[in-house]
Design a protein around this motif. Structure first.
Motif, PDB file in Angstrom:
ATOM      1  N   ILE A  82       2.317   1.676  -3.528  1.00 41.64           N
ATOM      2  CA  ILE A  82       1.295   2.055  -4.493  1.00 41.64           C
ATOM      3  C   ILE A  82       0.856   3.507  -4.284  1.00 41.64           C
ATOM      4  O   ILE A  82       0.685   4.258  -5.251  1.00 41.64           O
ATOM      5  CB  ILE A  82       0.093   1.091  -4.417  1.00 41.64           C
ATOM      6  CG1 ILE A  82       0.489  -0.259  -4.998  1.00 41.64           C
ATOM      7  CG2 ILE A  82      -1.111   1.647  -5.146  1.00 41.64           C
ATOM      8  CD1 ILE A  82      -0.521  -1.355  -4.803  1.00 41.64           C
ATOM      9  N   ASN A  83       0.675   3.911  -3.028  1.00 38.08           N
ATOM     10  CA  ASN A  83       0.230   5.281  -2.756  1.00 38.08           C
ATOM     11  C   ASN A  83       1.288   6.327  -3.105  1.00 38.08           C
ATOM     12  O   ASN A  83       0.948   7.455  -3.440  1.00 38.08           O
ATOM     13  CB  ASN A  83      -0.183   5.426  -1.293  1.00 38.08           C
ATOM     14  CG  ASN A  83      -1.479   4.710  -0.999  1.00 38.08           C
ATOM     15  OD1 ASN A  83      -2.277   4.452  -1.886  1.00 38.08           O
ATOM     16  ND2 ASN A  83      -1.682   4.370   0.260  1.00 38.08           N
ATOM     17  N   ASN A  84       2.560   5.962  -3.013  1.00 35.76           N
ATOM     18  CA  ASN A  84       3.622   6.907  -3.316  1.00 35.76           C
ATOM     19  C   ASN A  84       4.175   6.770  -4.727  1.00 35.76           C
ATOM     20  O   ASN A  84       5.121   7.452  -5.078  1.00 35.76           O
ATOM     21  CB  ASN A  84       4.759   6.760  -2.298  1.00 35.76           C
ATOM     22  CG  ASN A  84       4.342   7.169  -0.923  1.00 35.76           C
ATOM     23  OD1 ASN A  84       3.616   8.153  -0.767  1.00 35.76           O
ATOM     24  ND2 ASN A  84       4.763   6.430   0.070  1.00 35.76           N
ATOM     25  N   ARG A 123       0.840  -1.205   0.000  1.00 40.59           N
ATOM     26  CA  ARG A 123       0.000   0.000   0.000  1.00 40.59           C
ATOM     27  C   ARG A 123       0.874   1.253   0.000  1.00 40.59           C
ATOM     28  O   ARG A 123       0.552   2.220  -0.698  1.00 40.59           O
ATOM     29  CB  ARG A 123      -0.915   0.022   1.217  1.00 40.59           C
ATOM     30  CG  ARG A 123      -1.983  -1.031   1.241  1.00 40.59           C
ATOM     31  CD  ARG A 123      -2.976  -0.849   0.117  1.00 40.59           C
ATOM     32  NE  ARG A 123      -2.795  -1.959  -0.799  1.00 40.59           N
ATOM     33  CZ  ARG A 123      -3.136  -1.985  -2.068  1.00 40.59           C
ATOM     34  NH1 ARG A 123      -3.669  -0.950  -2.640  1.00 40.59           N
ATOM     35  NH2 ARG A 123      -2.937  -3.035  -2.822  1.00 40.59           N
ATOM     36  N   ILE A 124       1.936   1.264   0.772  1.00 40.52           N
ATOM     37  CA  ILE A 124       2.815   2.441   0.824  1.00 40.52           C
ATOM     38  C   ILE A 124       3.435   2.688  -0.540  1.00 40.52           C
ATOM     39  O   ILE A 124       3.482   3.834  -1.019  1.00 40.52           O
ATOM     40  CB  ILE A 124       3.896   2.239   1.907  1.00 40.52           C
ATOM     41  CG1 ILE A 124       3.279   2.316   3.297  1.00 40.52           C
ATOM     42  CG2 ILE A 124       5.014   3.272   1.752  1.00 40.52           C
ATOM     43  CD1 ILE A 124       4.212   1.891   4.415  1.00 40.52           C
TER      44      ILE A 124
END
Length: 92
Positions: A88-90, A85-86
């Motif tokens: 993908i979000n960044n 998630r980290i």
């Protein structure tokens, strides 16, 4: 930079798959569906243990004993998911 993030996501997906296969194999061995006396099963189990035990041992240092329940695979899966998630979000 995007290709590096995609490579990291691929490696995390492979780690997630290995952890899930290890958990399922441990259940099948404990319920005596698979037998460790079979050479293929023994090699598969040994290979999975070689891959996941370094991660599990580090996690087990911080987890309190839980009366026969090993929560290290769950914590490892949550960590892999959080890293995905980290990334993908960044990514964008």
């Amino acid at each position: 930079m995007t290709s590096l993030a995609q490579i990291l996501l691929l490696l995390l997906n492979i780690a997630q798959f290995i952890i899930i296969v290890h958990v399922i194999a441990s259940w099948l061995i404990n319920f005596q569906v698979l037998n460790l006396r079979q050479p293929f099963v023994a090699q598969l189990w040994q290979g999975l243990n070689v891959m996941v035990e370094p991660v599990y041992s580090r996690i087990r240092r911080f987890l309190p004993p839980m009366a026969g329940i090993d929560l290290a695979p769950l914590v490892a899966l949550i960590a892999v998911y959080a890293l995905q998630r980290i990334i993908i979000n960044n990514m964008y």
